[in-house]
Design an enzyme around this catalytic site. Structure first.
Site, mmCIF file in Angstrom:
data_model
loop_
_atom_site.group_PDB
_atom_site.id
_atom_site.type_symbol
_atom_site.label_atom_id
_atom_site.label_comp_id
_atom_site.label_asym_id
_atom_site.label_seq_id
_atom_site.Cartn_x
_atom_site.Cartn_y
_atom_site.Cartn_z
ATOM 1 N N LYS A 128 0.868 -1.186 0.000
ATOM 2 C CA LYS A 128 0.000 0.000 0.000
ATOM 3 C C LYS A 128 0.896 1.224 0.000
ATOM 4 O O LYS A 128 2.043 1.162 0.453
ATOM 5 C CB LYS A 128 -0.881 0.029 1.253
ATOM 6 N N ASP A 168 -7.146 4.270 -4.373
ATOM 7 C CA ASP A 168 -7.790 4.083 -3.063
ATOM 8 C C ASP A 168 -8.422 5.443 -2.768
ATOM 9 O O ASP A 168 -8.695 6.207 -3.708
ATOM 10 C CB ASP A 168 -6.761 3.649 -2.003
#
Ligand code: NDP
Ligand code: 2IT
Length: 447
Positions: A128, A168
């Site tokens: 991430k 995201d």
């Protein structure tokens, strides 16, 4: 040492070595607290310190992102990429642009991503990244200059076989476009497979935009089917009004669910007649406005500034905004109001105490690792199309997504029963994901 003591010690060590990263501690605890029965069956995982190794990211990158705003003023943000685990494939996971981003958020998301990606059954590792950059109120030019500066540093750590980011919170097709353009310019390579969530006009997959929300609803459908129920005619609420929320609402409506509320970080729209999704799309996707503006167009809708969406009566609740948005008190309200199913479109939106309330009440609860895995699974389908220089139809891609979600549900359901907690999708998802990663780590030796 007993397995319980071993797990307790691993958690203490994670807290000590990662001070101040509360969300990361929470994500680790949620997973490892369910792994005791796995260690009983597989003592070799403890012997080879698989859990200890999984809790330590393979690589963490933190960098300066300087850029100039429209007034010519120099701005400095911080960029992150945590490459957590690559035993099942190249690092894979989204980028989040939000002022709350710091290392602890990126690590919690990267840790979750390892198991989610393993659950999809596709060849992708876990990662991430993101930045504390706040895109709200910024012009297209400012967003572009920020993305270019961000990628100027990050490009050296990426590659279709190394690390493949996507979107995201705060990162959608516009941002992915600017990031891809700068990657291409820095590397002199048209490497389609280095980013997913691209626009279908230049290498993106159809259905990727819809996939997280659609997948979450497919997962709800599977959970309800397992109980002899269905979505049709059920009253639904969906928190957030971003990418995941919009397409969760779309699929609920297509499956004849009745969606009565959605939200953003300022407030809640309650429209008992049913949410007008075309209006939400126009406000959020085209005009980049706030959900409060919805009430200007529908006099019978109520806007509740600062209100909690979880007070609205429903049968199905989908938290699709952000971490820890649904707490114990909210969970009690939902249960008291007769809610039968909750699935996490967002990552870790339900606090541990709230999850316990749902489990004790016996309602169907789908954890994010399983319920929102449709997004990253469709990213992996995008990588497949890019690798073969092919493009698939919407229908074919959606069918693949639906099959993948059905498979995830089945595997979680079976594992929960196998390990003595039938219906416990939290335990099932953690165990299935963990075992796949653990087996590959064992095979690769001490790395
Ligand atoms: P978007 O940026 O498109 O939308 C985010 C939504 O959540 C907005 O409505 C936003 O409201 C709200 N929100 C964000 N932060 C907060 C906050 N701190 N408090 C209250 N509301 C907040 O993001 P996505 O829809 O892509 O992501 C939503 C969730 O889904 C995240 O948890 C993400 O990690 C997860 N997810 C996303 C996937 C994807 O493919 N995009 C895949 C799997 C999971 P506001 O505009 O007011 O900030
Ligand atoms: O949380 C997630 O799974 C995502 N933001 C999507 C990741 C991806 O690589 O598609």
């Amino acid at each position: 040492m007993t397995n319980e003591a071993r797990i307790g010690r691993i958690y203490e060590q994670v807290v000590r070595r990662n001070p101040g990263e509360a969300e990361f501690h929470q994500a680790v605890k949620e997973v490892i607290d369910t792994l005791e029965p796995v260690l009983v069956k597989h003592p070799e995982y403890a012997e080879h310190k698989i859990i200890e190794r999984i809790c330590e990211p393979e690589r963490q990158i933190i960098f300066r992102v300087p850029w100039q705003d429209d007034a010519g003023e120099v701005q400095i943000n911080r960029g992150f990429r945590v490459q957590f685990n690559s035993v099942l494939g190249p690092y894979k996971g989204g980028l989040r642009f939000h002022p709350s981003v710091y290392l602890g958020i990126v690590k919690f998301l990267g840790f979750e991503q390892i198991f989610k990606n393993a659950l999809t059954g596709m060849p992708i590792g876990g990662a991430k990244g993101g930045s504390d950059f706040d895109p709200k109120g910024r012009s297209d030019g400012e967003v572009m200059r920020f993305c270019q500066s961000f990628m100027t540093e990050l490009h050296r750590h990426l590659g279709e076989f190394t690390d493949v980011p996507a979107g995201d919170i705060g990162v959608g097709a516009r941002e992915i476009g600017y990031l891809f353009g700068q990657y291409k310019r820095m590397t002199n390579r048209y490497e389609s497979g280095v980013l997913t969530g691209k626009h279908p006009k230049w290498g993106g997959s159809l259905v990727r935009r819809e996939s997280t929300g659609y997948g979450t609803v497919y997962f709800v459908d599977e959970m309800l089917k397992a109980r002899g129920q269905s979505i049709e005619g059920q009253t639904c609420i969906v928190s957030g009004s971003g990418n995941v929320a919009i397409y969760a609402m779309e699929k609920l409506q297509r499956m004849r669910g009745h969606v009565v509320a959605c939200s953003d970080s300022n407030g809640v729209i309650h429209h008992e007649r049913g949410i007008d999704l075309e209006l939400v799309k126009r406000l959020k996707e085209v005009e980049r406005r706030r959900i409060a503006d919805y009430a200007e167009f529908h006099r019978d809708a109520t806007y509740l500034p600062g209100g909690s969406i979880w007070n609205i009566r429903c049968d199905i609740a989908l938290p699709c905004a952000t971490q820890n948005e649904l707490d114990e008190a909210a969970a009690r309200t939902l249960v008291a109001n007769g809610c039968v199913a909750v699935a996490e479109g967002a990552n870790m939106p339900t606090t541990p105490a709230a999850v316990r309330v749902f489990q004790e009440a016996g309602i169907a609860f789908g954890p994010g690792k399983a319920a929102n895995a449709g997004g990253v699974a469709t990213s992996a389908l995008e990588m497949q199309q890019n690798a073969s220089r092919d493009t698939w139809s919407f229908e074919h891609t959606e069918e693949r997504l639906q099959q993948i979600m059905g498979g995830i549900h089945r595997h979680c359901h079976e594992a929960a029963a196998e390990f003595g907690s039938p219906g416990n999708y939290v335990l099932g998802a953690n165990i299935v994901g963990f075992r796949r990663v653990a087996e590959a780590m064992l095979a690769f030796g001490v790395i």
